[in-house]
Design a protein around this motif. Sequence first.
Motif: not given
Length: 402
Positions: A8-9, A54-67
Amino acid sequence: MEFLIKLSRKKVENINIITKRYLYDKIDINNRLIGILGARGTGKTTLMLQLIKEKYDLSETIYMSLDHIFFLENNLINVIESLYTRYGIKNFFLDEIHKYKNWEQEIKNIYDFYDDIKIIFSGSSSINIKQAKYDLSRRCVTYILNGLSFREFLNIKYGEKYKPYDFQELIENYRDIAFNIAENSKILLDFQEYYKYGYYPIYFENNKSIISKIINMYEKVIYEDIVEVANLNTENLIVLKKLIYFIATMQPGKININNLSKNLKKDNKTIIHFVSKLEDAGLLNLLPKKGVGGTLVRSPEKIYIENGTLYNAINEEIRNNLNIGNLREIIFINQIKNSNQNIRYSKEIGDFKVNGYYFEVGGKNKGKKQIKDKIEISFIIKDDILYGEKGIIPLYLFGFLY
């Protein structure tokens, strides 16, 4: 879990935030459940990564692709619970959510169990949140991401900051607006480049292979996205592609449900169902004369390919000559509908009716004969002209509505 966080990062670090889509500042990030829906290729992933950066705290946020293959064997609820309890992740960006089986129930459960978790998901435009059997519509705020407007195309190409115009503002001030925009002497050439190749943001990645990319994209919509949402068999998927070919090569006025049914050897009910699915998936635009809701799908007056770039790519694929009249109507309808205007097919005056105004679309030599009975609320929309005149608006200006 560490693998997912690192992945994610890395994605977020590598994303470009110089150019943002029209939807970027419209999304209210205070909502706990947000859906970003749109056709394949419109830039949903990029938008999500930009929001994270730009709008979220990276330490509390994750991006995941469900494919991702990881989610073939791992349960989403368990993954989110582990990331939340062990790593303090509270903001979950879930891409390609329609690829995950039973996503509606799991999203509802997560939303109800954890009142400090935020979920922002993206999915195919085929997803109908209102019809989800777990009633997400009361919980979810949904946004639609369309393809690039002509304005956005110019801003990306030149690094400009052209602003959007409200429909009523455009109708009242089109001569002044055109005069200002036409300072770019290449605007008409840019417009041709845009509507043939530039509706999808992928054009700016590698425009030399754009046609093959678009063909691959719309085939994936049919053979993957629609399959997952509508559960159609292989035989019917082939009919869907034939349906696209048929609509792309015929005049809109000659296309009706009976005609499609006869040519594709399917009953009217099946054809109506297929046309509806292709519209939901962002491949078609259906244009009614009258009615609302389901009546629009049951009896569309005209059926169009959704945008000029897709229309061009399909015709290049099958070596068919473009119909310029059809293309102009496709462009006008696309930009009008994407800016959330109320458009109908008009049999009485001109081609189309939008918010009480009538429009006839054509080339630079188009006359006013078709709108003479309502001249005070009617306009000729002309391609290949730079400036507006009384009752005449350049087609490219409608690319500045969003």
